[in-house]
Design a protein around this motif. Structure first.
Motif, PDB file in Angstrom:
ATOM      1  N   ALA A   1     -11.715  -6.959   3.638  1.00 15.93           N
ATOM      2  CA  ALA A   1     -11.027  -6.575   4.877  1.00 15.93           C
ATOM      3  C   ALA A   1      -9.706  -5.861   4.581  1.00 15.93           C
ATOM      4  N   LEU A   2      -8.965  -6.349   3.594  1.00 16.73           N
ATOM      5  CA  LEU A   2      -7.695  -5.707   3.248  1.00 16.73           C
ATOM      6  C   LEU A   2      -7.902  -4.315   2.670  1.00 16.73           C
ATOM      7  N   ARG A   3      -8.919  -4.167   1.839  1.00 15.95           N
ATOM      8  CA  ARG A   3      -9.209  -2.835   1.279  1.00 15.95           C
ATOM      9  C   ARG A   3      -9.619  -1.853   2.369  1.00 15.95           C
ATOM     10  N   ALA A   4     -10.348  -2.337   3.382  1.00 15.53           N
ATOM     11  CA  ALA A   4     -10.739  -1.465   4.493  1.00 15.53           C
ATOM     12  C   ALA A   4      -9.515  -1.073   5.323  1.00 15.53           C
ATOM     13  N   LYS A   5      -8.616  -2.016   5.565  1.00 12.72           N
ATOM     14  CA  LYS A   5      -7.433  -1.758   6.400  1.00 12.72           C
ATOM     15  C   LYS A   5      -6.366  -0.959   5.656  1.00 12.72           C
ATOM     16  N   PHE A   6      -6.234  -1.219   4.355  1.00 11.67           N
ATOM     17  CA  PHE A   6      -5.205  -0.574   3.538  1.00 11.67           C
ATOM     18  C   PHE A   6      -5.860   0.033   2.284  1.00 11.67           C
ATOM     19  N   PRO A   7      -6.476   1.197   2.388  1.00 13.64           N
ATOM     20  CA  PRO A   7      -7.208   1.785   1.258  1.00 13.64           C
ATOM     21  C   PRO A   7      -6.359   1.969  -0.005  1.00 13.64           C
ATOM     22  N   LYS A   8      -5.058   2.134   0.141  1.00 12.11           N
ATOM     23  CA  LYS A   8      -4.195   2.349  -1.028  1.00 12.11           C
ATOM     24  C   LYS A   8      -3.631   1.047  -1.599  1.00 12.11           C
ATOM     25  N   LEU A   9      -4.017  -0.090  -1.030  1.00  7.93           N
ATOM     26  CA  LEU A   9      -3.524  -1.378  -1.517  1.00  7.93           C
ATOM     27  C   LEU A   9      -4.094  -1.656  -2.902  1.00  7.93           C
ATOM     28  N   ASN A  10      -3.208  -1.960  -3.847  1.00 11.99           N
ATOM     29  CA  ASN A  10      -3.601  -2.259  -5.221  1.00 11.99           C
ATOM     30  C   ASN A  10      -3.710  -3.781  -5.371  1.00 11.99           C
ATOM     31  N   ILE A  11      -4.925  -4.298  -5.168  1.00 11.45           N
ATOM     32  CA  ILE A  11      -5.150  -5.733  -5.327  1.00 11.45           C
ATOM     33  C   ILE A  11      -5.397  -5.998  -6.804  1.00 11.45           C
TER      34      ILE A  11
ATOM     35  N   ALA B   1       0.840  -1.206   0.000  1.00 11.36           N
ATOM     36  CA  ALA B   1       0.000   0.000   0.000  1.00 11.36           C
ATOM     37  C   ALA B   1       0.874   1.253   0.000  1.00 11.36           C
ATOM     38  N   GLU B   2       1.997   1.208   0.690  1.00 14.98           N
ATOM     39  CA  GLU B   2       2.902   2.360   0.761  1.00 14.98           C
ATOM     40  C   GLU B   2       3.677   2.571  -0.530  1.00 14.98           C
ATOM     41  N   THR B   3       4.044   1.473  -1.202  1.00 13.79           N
ATOM     42  CA  THR B   3       4.909   1.575  -2.386  1.00 13.79           C
ATOM     43  C   THR B   3       4.158   1.529  -3.707  1.00 13.79           C
ATOM     44  N   GLY B   4       2.892   1.090  -3.673  1.00 14.25           N
ATOM     45  CA  GLY B   4       2.136   0.958  -4.912  1.00 14.25           C
ATOM     46  C   GLY B   4       2.336  -0.376  -5.615  1.00 14.25           C
ATOM     47  N   GLU B   5       3.100  -1.268  -5.010  1.00 10.38           N
ATOM     48  CA  GLU B   5       3.306  -2.596  -5.600  1.00 10.38           C
ATOM     49  C   GLU B   5       1.964  -3.323  -5.653  1.00 10.38           C
ATOM     50  N   LYS B   6       1.714  -4.052  -6.729  1.00 12.92           N
ATOM     51  CA  LYS B   6       0.472  -4.811  -6.867  1.00 12.92           C
ATOM     52  C   LYS B   6       0.504  -6.041  -5.975  1.00 12.92           C
ATOM     53  N   PHE B   7      -0.680  -6.462  -5.557  1.00 12.00           N
ATOM     54  CA  PHE B   7      -0.824  -7.608  -4.665  1.00 12.00           C
ATOM     55  C   PHE B   7      -1.861  -8.534  -5.265  1.00 12.00           C
ATOM     56  N   PHE B   8      -1.577  -9.847  -5.274  1.00 10.32           N
ATOM     57  CA  PHE B   8      -2.501 -10.832  -5.821  1.00 10.32           C
ATOM     58  C   PHE B   8      -2.834 -11.835  -4.727  1.00 10.32           C
ATOM     59  N   LEU B   9      -4.113 -12.151  -4.591  1.00  7.36           N
ATOM     60  CA  LEU B   9      -4.567 -13.100  -3.571  1.00  7.36           C
ATOM     61  C   LEU B   9      -4.853 -14.445  -4.228  1.00  7.36           C
ATOM     62  N   TYR B  10      -4.356 -15.513  -3.635  1.00  5.80           N
ATOM     63  CA  TYR B  10      -4.505 -16.851  -4.208  1.00  5.80           C
ATOM     64  C   TYR B  10      -4.848 -17.830  -3.101  1.00  5.80           C
TER      65      TYR B  10
END
Length: 161
Positions: free
Chosen positions: A139-149, A117-126
């Motif tokens: 839950a992750l979007r609520a905790k980390f609004p800037k997280l790019n899933i 979320a801090e760096t803008g790196e993409k995250f993939f859930l598997y």
């Protein structure tokens, strides 16, 4: 102590591999690593687009490796094996690394989400079921609004054998 890299100084792939320190825990190489080092290593791999295998290793996993050759080989070939179980971390401590902490999977994931979320790196859930992945993503979007899933995938389950 593992040297840390800054975001402006990417580490060459060979340097990432050279600095790995492990201890043998019943024939499983467990990384001697702290939280910062684990997260930094994962994001260094991401910065050079390296696909790697990280195993979160509990006592059950160590015992399973003694009984199952395929599982043992998976752990031995992993790029990072964190001491998840307290007894695994204690064993590493007893081998001369008094500051070794337990590096648990859920906490490692949350710390990785925070960094992404801090760096803008993409995250993939598997993994998991579609319903559990949906709840996790929410839950992750609520905790980390800037997280790019970038996406999520629930692989098909097979019948137990």
């Amino acid at each position: 102590m593992i040297p840390l890299m800054t975001e402006t100084q990417p580490m060459a792939i060979s340097q990432i591999s050279k600095r790995r320190v492990t201890e043998n825990v019943l024939n499983v190489p467990v990384d001697v690593i702290d939280w910062q080092g684990a997260i930094d290593r994962i994001f260094e791999w991401a910065s050079v687009r390296e696909s790697k295998v990280v195993c979160i290793c509990s006592v059950h996993s160590i015992v399973t490796a003694r009984q199952n050759r395929a599982h043992a080989q998976n752990l031995m070939s992993a790029d990072m094996v964190t001491p998840d179980g307290a007894p695994v971390a204690w064993t590493v401590k007893g081998k001369g690394h008094p500051d070794q902490e337990r590096i648990s999977g859920p906490d490692l994931m949350l710390k990785a989400c925070q960094r992404a979320a801090e760096t803008g790196e993409k995250f993939f859930l598997y993994g998991g079921t579609p319903a559990s992945l949906s709840r996790l993503e929410e839950a992750l979007r609520a905790k980390f609004p800037k997280l790019n899933i970038a996406g999520a995938f629930s692989p098909p389950f097979r019948d137990l054998t």
